[in-house]
Design an enzyme around this catalytic site. Structure first.
Site, PDB file in Angstrom:
ATOM      1  N   GLY A  21       0.826  -1.209   0.000  1.00 47.11           N
ATOM      2  CA  GLY A  21       0.000   0.000   0.000  1.00 47.11           C
ATOM      3  C   GLY A  21       0.854   1.250   0.000  1.00 47.11           C
ATOM      4  N   GLY A  23       0.550   5.673   0.943  1.00 46.81           N
ATOM      5  CA  GLY A  23      -0.179   6.846   1.388  1.00 46.81           C
ATOM      6  C   GLY A  23       0.625   8.086   1.097  1.00 46.81           C
ATOM      7  CE  LYS A  43       3.940   4.162   7.059  1.00 50.26           C
ATOM      8  NZ  LYS A  43       2.919   4.484   8.083  1.00 50.26           N
ATOM      9  CG  ASP A 156      -5.819   7.388  11.058  1.00 50.35           C
ATOM     10  OD1 ASP A 156      -6.998   7.670  10.770  1.00 50.35           O
ATOM     11  OD2 ASP A 156      -4.953   7.140  10.201  1.00 50.35           O
TER      12      ASP A 156
END
Length: 266
Positions: A21, A23, A43, A156
Site C-alpha cells: 500500500g 499513502g 514501511k 486514526d
C-alpha cells in the site's frame, strides 16, 4: 516511484517482494527477512508530494532546499513513530522489528499480518455477525486502553488500520498520527492532526481540539469502526447513525454511546 521487486536493503538483510500500500507519507512493502526466513512488512518514508527516486540507485531526491527541510523534519517524526511503537508491548498492537536509514530516507520493519485489514475483510464477506464484531472490538479496545494508560492517543482508529490474523486475532497499526501527552494531559508531540471522514469525532476537525489528552477521541473512532463492521458501510458525520442490519441492542447502544457528539458522554 516505488522500490522494484528484488531490491535489497541493509546489505541483503531484507528483500522487497511487492507492495502492500501507499499513502501520502510512505510506501509499505511486502518483504523477506533473509537471515530469519520470514515475511515482514517494510514501511518506507516517502512524501509523494515532495520526493522523487533515482531509478538507478533507489535513492530519494528532493528538488528544493525548503522542501528538503520539511521532508527531513517529517522523516525524523517517522523514525520516532517507529521507536514509539517499538516501546509498546501488547498482543493487539503491531510489533516493530527494526528501523534504519538508507537511500536517503528511513524504513521500519514490522511483523507481516497475513489476513489483510478489517476493511478488506468486510468488503469481501459483508457485515459481520454480532459475536465476531464484538470479538474484534474487544481486542482493539484492550490495545487502546493499553496506550491510554501511557498517555498516548492513536487518533486514526478505523477498519483500514486494523489487520486480521488468519486465526482471528486483530492488530492495531499505523501510529503516524498518534500523540503523546505529559502527566498534566498536555501534548508533547507535534504530529499534525489528520482526519478520516466518518471515523474522526468533531473535536478532531477543530484546530487545537486534541491538544489535551482524553481517551474519548479514540473511543468515538472505535464506535465508528464497530458500526462499519456491523453494518458493512461507513458511518456518516451525524449525531444519529441509521442501523439497517444491526438488531442486537447491545451493539446499537455501544455505537450510539461511543459516537456521541458530546465527548463527555462517551
Amino acid at each position: 516511484m516505488q522500490l522494484i521487486e528484488g531490491t535489497l536493503l541493509q546489505e541483503g538483510k531484507y528483500r522487497i517482494e511487492g507492495i502492500l500500500g501507499q499513502g501520502g507519507f510512505g510506501i509499505t512493502y511486502l518483504g523477506w527477512q533473509t537471515r530469519l526466513n520470514r515475511r515482514v512488512a517494510i514501511k518506507e518514508f516517502f512524501m509523494k508530494e515532495y520526493c522523487n527516486r533515482n531509478a538507478d540507485t533507489s535513492h530519494i531526491t528532493i528538488e528544493t532546499e525548503g522542501s528538503r527541510e520539511l521532508v527531513a523534519r517529517f522523516q525524523q517524526k517517522f523514525i520516532k513513530e517507529a521507536q514509539s511503537i517499538a516501546g509498546l508491548n501488547h498482543p493487539n498492537i503491531i510489533r516493530i522489528h527494526d528501523v534504519f536509514e538508507e537511500n536517503d530516507t528511513a524504513y521500519y520493519v514490522m511483523e507481516y499480518i497475513e489476513g489483510g485489514s478489517l476493511q478488506e475483510y468486510v468488503t469481501r464477506y459483508g457485515a459481520l455477525q454480532e459475536t465476531e464484531a464484538l470479538h474484534y472490538i474487544h481486542q482493539i479496545a484492550g490495545a487502546l486502553n493499553y496506550i491510554h494508560q501511557r498517555q498516548m492517543s492513536h487518533l486514526d482508529v478505523k477498519p483500514g488500520n486494523i489487520l486480521r490474523r488468519e486465526e482471528g486475532e486483530v492488530v492495531l497499526i499505523d501510529f503516524g498520527l498518534s500523540k503523546r501527552y505529559d502527566e498534566s494531559g498536555q501534548q508533547t508531540s507535534t504530529t499534525p492532526v489528520g482526519i478520516s471522514t466518518g471515523y474522526a469525532p468533531m473535536e478532531q476537525y477543530v484546530a487545537g481540539g486534541v491538544q489535551i489528552f482524553t481517551p474519548t477521541t479514540d473511543i468515538y473512532s472505535l464506535g465508528a469502526t464497530l458500526y462499519y463492521i456491523s453494518e458493512g458501510e461507513n458511518p456518516i458525520a451525524s449525531d444519529e447513525q441509521r442501523f439497517k442490519k444491526s438488531t442486537d441492542k447491545r451493539i446499537i447502544y455501544i455505537i450510539e454511546k461511543a459516537m456521541d457528539y458530546n465527548k463527555s458522554n462517551r
